[in-house]
Structure formats: structure tokens, C-alpha cells
Scaffold this motif. Sequence first.
Motif, PDB file in Angstrom:
ATOM      1  N   GLU A 256     -59.818  11.030 -14.101  1.00  0.00           N
ATOM      2  CA  GLU A 256     -60.080  10.230 -12.902  1.00  0.00           C
ATOM      3  C   GLU A 256     -59.157  10.656 -11.757  1.00  0.00           C
ATOM      4  OE1 GLU A 256     -59.947   5.685 -11.195  1.00  0.00           O
ATOM      5  OE2 GLU A 256     -60.185   5.973 -13.364  1.00  0.00           O
TER       6      GLU A 256
ATOM      7  N   ARG B 286     -60.366  12.238  -8.221  1.00  0.00           N
ATOM      8  CA  ARG B 286     -59.984  11.650  -6.925  1.00  0.00           C
ATOM      9  C   ARG B 286     -59.327  12.695  -6.027  1.00  0.00           C
ATOM     10  NH1 ARG B 286     -59.979   6.026  -6.357  1.00  0.00           N
ATOM     11  NH2 ARG B 286     -60.663   4.922  -8.214  1.00  0.00           N
TER      12      ARG B 286
ATOM     13  N   PHE C 108     -67.264   5.465 -11.816  1.00  0.00           N
ATOM     14  CA  PHE C 108     -67.457   6.617 -12.699  1.00  0.00           C
ATOM     15  C   PHE C 108     -68.389   6.193 -13.822  1.00  0.00           C
ATOM     16  CE2 PHE C 108     -63.394   7.003 -10.639  1.00  0.00           C
ATOM     17  CZ  PHE C 108     -63.339   8.335 -10.258  1.00  0.00           C
TER      18      PHE C 108
END
Length: 153
Positions: free
Chosen positions: A9, A13, A84
Motif C-alpha cells: 500500500e 501510494r 484497494f
Amino acid sequence: MARIPVEDELAIRELYARYCWALDTGDTDGYCDLFTDDAEATEETSSGGLEIRKGRDEIRKLVLKFHDRPDFPGHQHQMDQFTFEPDPLGRPDCWVVRTYAWATINRPPEHPILHWCGHVRDEVVKVDGDWKIAAKDIMGWGGKVLERFGPRN
């Protein structure tokens, strides 16, 4: 529901931060490097049609549509409210990412203005240890995303 690993993640990002930075600073090569070789990008046009670009050469044409405009410097793109979702096809190291997106125009000493608002749906994949964009849909805030509300008068 499957949860994306925190390390992935954070890396995804950062991919989006690099995407906005490359777009807004005129880094055409850096922008294109964020996509897979066979990436596909769909952009909703101002007339409501869809412009589809396939492959990195076509992605380059997409970003040059902005980078070549003399009035483009000063645009700042933002993305937030990330979600997500696991890949619907079950591919490993592939996630569907949805975000709100907006762009401002900032040309001091004038105040920044909101130029565009919408949403993005991407498929991101890990290629040789790096996250890349394999598919991108850039859409305004209307149409299908609001269909649950039904017709409006």
C-alpha cells in the motif's frame, strides 16, 4: 475481504505521488515509466466521449497533450481517498485502486482555482519488484459512478 499488505500500500501510494509530480512538473519520461509497456489509459473527454490509449507510446501521447500546452504549467493534480480491491481476475500482485482526483491551477500571485474534479480507477501490478499502472480510467464526477441515485430532474 483481502487486505493489501502495508508495504505494498505504501509503495502504491508513492507511485501515485510520483505520477502527480511527473505530470505536473513536465517529466514526460518519468510519467511514462510509471506504466507497464502494455498499459491502457481511458480518459473521459470534455464532450463526454472516451479517449483510449494503449501501450506506452500512446501513454506518451496522452501526457504530451498536457506537457505541450503553454498554459499547462501551474496545474497541480491531487489524489486521495484510496481504496484497494483485490484483482477481480485473481492475478497475484495486482490490485484495483480507486481514488478521488482533482486538479487546481496555481499561478501566484493569483489564488489557486479548482480546475477539475473526478475519480480514477486503476489496475496496478508489481513488475520486477516495482508497482506500475497497467490500466487507468480517468473520469469526471458524473454518469455511471452516480447511477445508484437514479434519474435527476
